[in-house]
Design a protein around this motif. Structure first.
Motif, PDB file in Angstrom:
ATOM      1  N   CYS A   1       0.836  -1.209   0.000  1.00 46.53           N
ATOM      2  CA  CYS A   1       0.000   0.000   0.000  1.00 46.53           C
ATOM      3  C   CYS A   1       0.866   1.253   0.000  1.00 46.53           C
ATOM      4  O   CYS A   1       0.477   2.291  -0.562  1.00 46.53           O
ATOM      5  N   ALA A   2       2.040   1.175   0.638  1.00 45.51           N
ATOM      6  CA  ALA A   2       2.949   2.322   0.644  1.00 45.51           C
ATOM      7  C   ALA A   2       3.501   2.569  -0.750  1.00 45.51           C
ATOM      8  O   ALA A   2       3.644   3.724  -1.183  1.00 45.51           O
ATOM      9  N   VAL A   3       3.822   1.488  -1.461  1.00 43.14           N
ATOM     10  CA  VAL A   3       4.314   1.623  -2.836  1.00 43.14           C
ATOM     11  C   VAL A   3       3.287   2.360  -3.688  1.00 43.14           C
ATOM     12  O   VAL A   3       3.619   3.289  -4.442  1.00 43.14           O
ATOM     13  N   GLU A   4       2.019   1.956  -3.562  1.00 41.37           N
ATOM     14  CA  GLU A   4       0.947   2.577  -4.341  1.00 41.37           C
ATOM     15  C   GLU A   4       0.718   4.031  -3.920  1.00 41.37           C
ATOM     16  O   GLU A   4       0.459   4.894  -4.762  1.00 41.37           O
ATOM     17  N   GLU A   5       0.821   4.301  -2.607  1.00 41.71           N
ATOM     18  CA  GLU A   5       0.584   5.666  -2.127  1.00 41.71           C
ATOM     19  C   GLU A   5       1.710   6.609  -2.562  1.00 41.71           C
ATOM     20  O   GLU A   5       1.455   7.771  -2.898  1.00 41.71           O
ATOM     21  N   PHE A   6       2.953   6.110  -2.563  1.00 42.92           N
ATOM     22  CA  PHE A   6       4.051   6.938  -3.077  1.00 42.92           C
ATOM     23  C   PHE A   6       3.812   7.265  -4.548  1.00 42.92           C
ATOM     24  O   PHE A   6       4.073   8.392  -4.999  1.00 42.92           O
ATOM     25  N   ALA A   7       3.299   6.295  -5.316  1.00 41.03           N
ATOM     26  CA  ALA A   7       3.009   6.532  -6.733  1.00 41.03           C
ATOM     27  C   ALA A   7       1.963   7.631  -6.891  1.00 41.03           C
ATOM     28  O   ALA A   7       2.046   8.455  -7.811  1.00 41.03           O
ATOM     29  N   CYS A   8       0.974   7.647  -5.976  1.00 43.87           N
ATOM     30  CA  CYS A   8      -0.050   8.697  -6.022  1.00 43.87           C
ATOM     31  C   CYS A   8       0.549  10.077  -5.779  1.00 43.87           C
ATOM     32  O   CYS A   8      -0.056  11.106  -6.137  1.00 43.87           O
ATOM     33  N   HIS A   9       1.717  10.100  -5.155  1.00 44.63           N
ATOM     34  CA  HIS A   9       2.389  11.370  -4.883  1.00 44.63           C
ATOM     35  C   HIS A   9       3.514  11.635  -5.885  1.00 44.63           C
ATOM     36  O   HIS A   9       4.378  12.493  -5.652  1.00 44.63           O
ATOM     37  N   GLY A  10       3.514  10.873  -6.968  1.00 44.59           N
ATOM     38  CA  GLY A  10       4.471  11.126  -8.037  1.00 44.59           C
ATOM     39  C   GLY A  10       5.842  10.530  -7.827  1.00 44.59           C
ATOM     40  O   GLY A  10       6.810  10.950  -8.491  1.00 44.59           O
ATOM     41  N   ALA A  11       5.973   9.558  -6.920  1.00 54.46           N
ATOM     42  CA  ALA A  11       7.272   8.954  -6.635  1.00 54.46           C
ATOM     43  C   ALA A  11       7.265   7.469  -6.974  1.00 54.46           C
ATOM     44  O   ALA A  11       6.311   6.753  -6.663  1.00 54.46           O
TER      45      ALA A  11
END
Length: 408
Positions: A277-287
């Motif tokens: 979930c952290a991987v996906e959330e970082f992606a939502c923040h452009g990372a």
């Protein structure tokens, strides 16, 4: 209801509300009331409570409550009395000894509280006025099996005042108890008392009405699941603690943090899975987030290619069995992390809050999240970007030895 006042205790840990007796009493009472409002039977444990200097685990040996009766009356007794006063339905007895109340010995060994008539019947039921159901802790633990073999154990547990036995290890335990009553070894009045307490509890919650149970629809199930997720999000967003931010790394700058390394070291497969979930959330923040389990010394050489390194850790209840520490290869991993690119590194515990004191006091940035639910993992990433404020209050002192927040 145990007070977590011992950094070395491998059993209580995060299962305690606080190390503060007054706060623990308030929170335990609120928990009991909340459960009762939802028609859920609550059980308070582990009577008589935790010794502040004990670290042994009753699963593997005999532990003790070695303090005076006066000390107990001032610290742990109020927590259980608060439970009784608010209407707790059942209380679980812990397997530790309590010499100040019962110094009886069997083959030279002190009798655990679970086998003590003085602790259960005279102290809890008579003096403290508990009229609910007394439940044993798991009777397969060595603290009990080292005292009596199973068949004698069942009888002695009931004789002491327990009303329900948790986890009998042989299938003939009912026959053993019946024979003890028929032979006159165990008074039938003791069985009657236990039966009355259990039946009264079932009646109170409508379990004797034999209603036809209608399975919930899928829509009703999903409504319950969504309510759980909503509560979990609320708890996660309000429950995280910033323990260190000495270089003001947090909040992150979305424009400069484009590549993240996420490292997991811990003892939970569920935590490992939920960190996706952290991987996906970082992606939502452009990372872009590279996720790996475990850490090798040579990994330090790759960290220069990342804008942010997150070391996610987990130690929990019986994970690993027998202690609250990193062992073997995981302990060696802790030796090598946070030794390169420290200025852009964040440590986080999704379990035991003492991970910070035991392994990360030199880390300039660290967060305690206390749980690895997907909602907690997502809230953590949002907190890194400043979208959710990290709290500064810790339910337990950062220094478990001096009981304050000075970690040096």
């Amino acid at each position: 209801a145990d007070i977590n006042s011992n950094a070395n205790n491998p059993v209580i840990g995060l299962r305690s509300f606080s190390d503060d007796p007054e706060m623990t009493g308030l929170l335990v009472s609120a928990m009991i009331r909340g459960m009762a409002e939802q028609n859920v039977i609550a059980c308070a444990k582990h009577f008589p409570g935790a010794d502040p200097y004990e670290y042994r685990d009753s699963h593997f040996c005999t532990a003790s409550y070695a303090q005076s009766l006066t000390y107990w009356e001032q610290t742990q007794m109020p927590q259980f009395q608060a439970c009784i006063d608010v209407g707790i339905d059942s209380i679980m007895i812990g397997h530790k000894t309590f010499r100040a109340v019962d110094d009886t010995r069997v083959n030279g060994a002190l009798l655990p509280c679970t086998l003590s008539y003085k602790v259960i019947t005279e102290l809890l039921k008579d003096r403290m006025g508990f009229e609910g159901v007394v439940l044993t802790d798991d009777v397969a633990m060595k603290a009990l099996t080292a005292i009596y073999e199973p068949k004698k154990l069942y009888v002695e547990l009931l004789r002491a005042g327990n009303d329900m036995i948790l986890g009998p290890v042989t299938l003939d335990y009912i026959d053993v108890v019946e024979q003890a009553v028929l032979s006159g070894d165990l008074p039938e009045s003791r069985i009657d008392d236990a039966c009355r307490r259990v039946l009264a509890l079932k009646e109170r919650y409508g379990l004797l009405e034999h209603k036809t149970l209608v399975p919930p629809t899928e829509e009703e199930r999903e409504a319950v699941r969504e309510n759980i997720r909503a509560v979990s999000r609320d708890v996660a967003e309000r429950g995280m603690t910033m323990t260190a931010n000495r270089q003001n790394l947090i909040p992150l700058n979305r424009e400069t943090v484009k590549k993240v390394k996420l490292v997991y070291i811990g003892y939970s497969d569920d935590c490992e899975k939920n960190l996706q979930c952290a991987v996906e959330e970082f992606a939502c923040h452009g990372a872009e987030c590279d996720y790996q389990v475990g850490f090798r010394p040579e990994d330090n050489a790759t960290l220069k290619d990342y804008d942010l390194i997150v070391y996610a850790t987990f130690i929990g209840m019986h994970m690993p069995p027998g202690g609250r520490a990193f062992y073997g290869d995981k302990c060696l991993m802790m030796r090598h992390i946070m030794t390169a690119c420290v200025e852009k590194s964040v440590g986080v515990s999704f379990g035991d809050p003492d991970i910070y004191f035991n392994y990360f006091t030199a880390a300039p940035t660290f967060v305690n999240c206390y749980s690895y639910t997907p909602e907690n993992v997502i809230a953590f990433v949002k907190g890194l970007y400043g979208e959710i404020p990290f709290g500064t209050h810790a339910p337990f002192p950062l220094n478990p030895i001096t009981r304050n927040n000075n970690v040096y």
